[in-house]
Design an enzyme around this catalytic site. Structure first.
Site, PDB file in Angstrom:
ATOM      1  N   ARG A  53      73.814  10.950   5.553  1.00 53.81           N
ATOM      2  CA  ARG A  53      73.895  11.973   4.440  1.00 53.81           C
ATOM      3  C   ARG A  53      72.468  12.234   3.732  1.00 53.81           C
ATOM      4  O   ARG A  53      71.406  11.745   4.428  1.00 53.81           O
ATOM      5  CB  ARG A  53      74.543  11.035   2.981  1.00 53.81           C
ATOM      6  CG  ARG A  53      74.200   9.674   2.845  1.00 53.81           C
ATOM      7  CD  ARG A  53      74.277   9.049   1.462  1.00 53.81           C
ATOM      8  NE  ARG A  53      73.279  10.101   0.788  1.00 53.81           N
ATOM      9  CZ  ARG A  53      71.876   9.836   0.639  1.00 53.81           C
ATOM     10  NH1 ARG A  53      71.298   8.987   1.696  1.00 53.81           N
ATOM     11  NH2 ARG A  53      71.195  10.539   0.062  1.00 53.81           N
ATOM     12  N   GLY A  54      72.328  13.201   2.909  1.00 53.73           N
ATOM     13  CA  GLY A  54      71.099  13.625   2.586  1.00 53.73           C
ATOM     14  C   GLY A  54      70.944  15.104   3.451  1.00 53.73           C
ATOM     15  O   GLY A  54      71.199  14.859   4.770  1.00 53.73           O
ATOM     16  N   ALA A  55      70.418  16.219   2.688  1.00 55.89           N
ATOM     17  CA  ALA A  55      70.538  17.436   3.523  1.00 55.89           C
ATOM     18  C   ALA A  55      69.611  17.437   4.776  1.00 55.89           C
ATOM     19  O   ALA A  55      70.432  17.715   5.802  1.00 55.89           O
ATOM     20  CB  ALA A  55      69.692  18.372   2.247  1.00 55.89           C
ATOM     21  N   ARG A  90      80.565  19.481   5.439  1.00 54.71           N
ATOM     22  CA  ARG A  90      80.171  19.460   4.023  1.00 54.71           C
ATOM     23  C   ARG A  90      79.532  20.530   3.662  1.00 54.71           C
ATOM     24  O   ARG A  90      78.971  21.202   4.297  1.00 54.71           O
ATOM     25  CB  ARG A  90      79.104  18.235   3.803  1.00 54.71           C
ATOM     26  CG  ARG A  90      79.470  16.973   4.046  1.00 54.71           C
ATOM     27  CD  ARG A  90      78.784  15.713   3.515  1.00 54.71           C
ATOM     28  NE  ARG A  90      78.713  15.788   1.921  1.00 54.71           N
ATOM     29  CZ  ARG A  90      77.824  15.055   1.472  1.00 54.71           C
ATOM     30  NH1 ARG A  90      76.982  14.239   1.811  1.00 54.71           N
ATOM     31  NH2 ARG A  90      77.929  14.996  -0.074  1.00 54.71           N
ATOM     32  N   GLN A 201      74.053   6.406  -4.832  1.00 51.13           N
ATOM     33  CA  GLN A 201      72.955   6.582  -4.071  1.00 51.13           C
ATOM     34  C   GLN A 201      71.589   5.890  -4.324  1.00 51.13           C
ATOM     35  O   GLN A 201      70.780   5.546  -3.898  1.00 51.13           O
ATOM     36  CB  GLN A 201      72.838   7.889  -3.533  1.00 51.13           C
ATOM     37  CG  GLN A 201      73.928   8.416  -2.623  1.00 51.13           C
ATOM     38  CD  GLN A 201      74.891   9.403  -3.481  1.00 51.13           C
ATOM     39  OE1 GLN A 201      75.003   9.157  -4.652  1.00 51.13           O
ATOM     40  NE2 GLN A 201      75.412  10.372  -2.753  1.00 51.13           N
ATOM     41  N   ASP A 242      69.451  20.054  -2.082  1.00 54.62           N
ATOM     42  CA  ASP A 242      70.501  20.236  -1.023  1.00 54.62           C
ATOM     43  C   ASP A 242      70.411  21.796  -0.719  1.00 54.62           C
ATOM     44  O   ASP A 242      70.534  21.932   0.572  1.00 54.62           O
ATOM     45  CB  ASP A 242      71.695  19.462  -1.287  1.00 54.62           C
ATOM     46  CG  ASP A 242      71.878  18.183  -1.717  1.00 54.62           C
ATOM     47  OD1 ASP A 242      71.530  17.666  -2.675  1.00 54.62           O
ATOM     48  OD2 ASP A 242      71.837  17.431  -0.666  1.00 54.62           O
ATOM     49  N   ASN A 252      71.300  20.190  -6.538  1.00 54.95           N
ATOM     50  CA  ASN A 252      71.169  18.942  -6.029  1.00 54.95           C
ATOM     51  C   ASN A 252      72.033  17.996  -6.464  1.00 54.95           C
ATOM     52  O   ASN A 252      72.989  18.513  -7.212  1.00 54.95           O
ATOM     53  CB  ASN A 252      69.516  18.347  -6.586  1.00 54.95           C
ATOM     54  CG  ASN A 252      69.175  17.187  -5.931  1.00 54.95           C
ATOM     55  OD1 ASN A 252      69.266  16.846  -4.734  1.00 54.95           O
ATOM     56  ND2 ASN A 252      68.579  16.165  -6.534  1.00 54.95           N
ATOM     57  N   LYS A 253      72.007  16.679  -6.181  1.00 55.77           N
ATOM     58  CA  LYS A 253      73.250  15.664  -6.663  1.00 55.77           C
ATOM     59  C   LYS A 253      73.399  15.842  -8.142  1.00 55.77           C
ATOM     60  O   LYS A 253      72.790  16.094  -8.859  1.00 55.77           O
ATOM     61  CB  LYS A 253      72.646  14.352  -6.338  1.00 55.77           C
ATOM     62  CG  LYS A 253      73.547  13.135  -6.649  1.00 55.77           C
ATOM     63  CD  LYS A 253      74.928  13.411  -6.056  1.00 55.77           C
ATOM     64  CE  LYS A 253      74.867  13.487  -4.620  1.00 55.77           C
ATOM     65  NZ  LYS A 253      76.158  13.908  -3.750  1.00 55.77           N
TER      66      LYS A 253
HETATM   67  O1  MRU Z   1      75.937  13.758  -1.298  1.00 54.63           O
HETATM   68  P1  MRU Z   1      74.520  13.020  -0.832  1.00 54.63           P
HETATM   69  O2  MRU Z   1      74.215  11.796  -0.720  1.00 54.63           O
HETATM   70  O3  MRU Z   1      74.290  13.697   0.771  1.00 54.63           O
HETATM   71  O4  MRU Z   1      73.617  14.095  -1.467  1.00 54.63           O
HETATM   72  C1  MRU Z   1      72.361  14.620  -1.142  1.00 54.63           C
HETATM   73  C2  MRU Z   1      71.300  13.839  -1.664  1.00 54.63           C
HETATM   74  O5  MRU Z   1      70.995  12.717  -1.207  1.00 54.63           O
HETATM   75  C3  MRU Z   1      70.608  14.633  -2.600  1.00 54.63           C
HETATM   76  O6  MRU Z   1      71.371  15.356  -3.543  1.00 54.63           O
HETATM   77  C4  MRU Z   1      68.990  14.749  -2.449  1.00 54.63           C
HETATM   78  O7  MRU Z   1      68.237  14.418  -3.557  1.00 54.63           O
HETATM   79  C5  MRU Z   1      68.805  15.870  -1.544  1.00 54.63           C
HETATM   80  S1  MRU Z   1      68.705  15.366   0.171  1.00 54.63           S
HETATM   81  C6  MRU Z   1      66.994  14.942   0.402  1.00 54.63           C
END
Ligand code: MRU
Length: 367
Positions: A53-55, A90, A201, A242, A252-253
């Site tokens: 996970r994470g962009a 996603r 997370q 993201d 972002n999250k």
């Molecule tokens: O849903 P996720 O865990 O894939 O979310 C992404 C993230 O981890 C974040 O929002 C993060 O801050 C950006 S990715 C470096």
């Protein structure tokens, strides 16, 4: 990043050269386990179920997913199908679409063995570039932390949300890279880690990473940030992204927007860290244009944790029968962002600021 004395990336080709190894993030923080992806379908499942996970890491995994697909069948149809399936895993992180478009462009004129070889090479280049970019983000961001320390002479308190560390990327991370680099350079840093419901997370992954690196940190519930800022206990916020629009709106999250509001109200600088691969050059208005992933109700109604006997359990915390909604991301308008910390340096979150750092990209986007 070193875990148990060994250097790891979050994703890398398996030793037999036919599969891909990932760190299975659904097992963290209670177990550190590698998993193998042998097919494109397994790569898609890993992204959808958040084993990765994470962009930036989602983008890298998708690129390897295409390599796995064409290794099995190098036809144009198989390539198109892989891009379709992986692209639907996603919706929010733009790095996914960026990586798929890049690999598809590179493979389109090739066929057979040449196509297979190029697919693996391209996926590995995407990983190497991600590591370099995140390292550079860390250098620029660490200067901000050193400046705060120089001014105050105190430990620098950073608040972060979700996980934008090495687990969200191939290595180093975005928001945590400056923290690691400042810490390693002797700048005293302490991190407030938002637990980041519903998937936690922050509590599970960011706390794990910071602990492994020896960075002082404290986990707080998502609702605590505003209070900490009102009492002068946060010097700066660093978050990841993201998808960031060409005019600086930051997706972002979920919960990031509320932290940005609290930071604005309390005069706390709010920085967003991101590599160029997270910029969506086709969009201006983040609120109108960025698709927000809606995830399963169960992520809200249930919590996963470990009991005193070491058994990992999933328990319900919501009243039986009550429905739940689970928007996974939100958009912070550019006006609430102090600056974007990128691999090319720091710029204002505005069309002019971004174009100033990336004139080459801005020019091709306008064509
Ligand atoms: O849903 P996720 O865990 O894939 O979310 C992404 C993230 O981890 C974040 O929002 C993060 O801050 C950006 S990715 C470096």
């Amino acid at each position: 990043m070193r875990i148990h004395g060994r250097h790891y990336r979050t994703i890398f080709p398996a030793e037999d050269g036919e599969g891909v190894s990932i760190i299975d993030q659904t097992k963290l923080p209670f177990a550190f386990a590698l998993a193998r992806l042998s097919t494109m379908e397994e790569a898609a499942v890993a992204i959808r179920t958040m084993q990765v996970r994470g962009a930036p890491l989602i983008g890298a995994t998708a690129a390897f997913g295409v390599a796995l697909a064409v290794q099995r069948d190098s036809s144009d149809d198989a390539l198109a199908e892989a891009v379709r399936v992986l692209g639907a895993t996603r919706p929010t992180a733009v790095n996914l679409h960026w990586a798929l478009a890049r690999v598809e462009r590179r493979l389109a004129p090739l066929s057979g063995r040449d196509r297979v070889r190029a697919a693996w090479t391209e996926a590995e280049s995407i990983c190497d570039e991600d590591v370099e970019q995140n390292h550079a983000i860390g250098i620029h961001g660490a200067r901000l932390l050193a400046d705060i320390h120089g001014r105050t002479g105190r430990v620098v308190n950073v608040l972060t949300h979700c996980n934008a560390g090495w687990l969200a990327t191939v290595d180093w991370g975005t928001a945590l890279s400056p923290i690691y680099q400042a810490h390693d350079a002797g700048v005293p840093v302490h991190v407030w880690v938002d637990e980041t419901r519903p998937r936690n997370q922050g509590a599970a992954l960011t706390a794990y990473e910071l602990g492994a690196h020896g960075v002082p940190h404290t986990v707080v519930v998502d609702n605590a940030g505003g209070h900490l800022m009102q009492h002068g206990r946060v010097d700066v916020c660093f978050v990841g992204s993201d998808r960031t629009t060409a005019s600086g709106d930051v997706c972002n999250k979920i919960g990031t927007y509320l932290k940005a509001l609290a930071a604005h109200d309390n005069g706390v600088p709010f920085y967003v860290t991101l590599p160029v691969t997270t910029i969506d050059w086709s969009l201006d208005d983040g609120l109108a244009g960025i698709p927000i992933e809606e995830r399963a109700e169960r992520e809200v109604t249930d919590l996963v944790g470990i009991d005193d006997d070491g058994v990992v359990r999933d328990v319900r915390v919501v009243a039986p029968g009550s429905p739940a909604a689970n928007p996974a991301f939100d958009v912070t308008p550019a006006r609430l962002v102090t600056g974007l910390v990128t691999e090319r340096g720091i710029c204002p979150a505005s069309r002019e600021g971004i174009a100033g750092l990336y004139p080459d990209y801005a020019r091709s986007a306008a064509e």
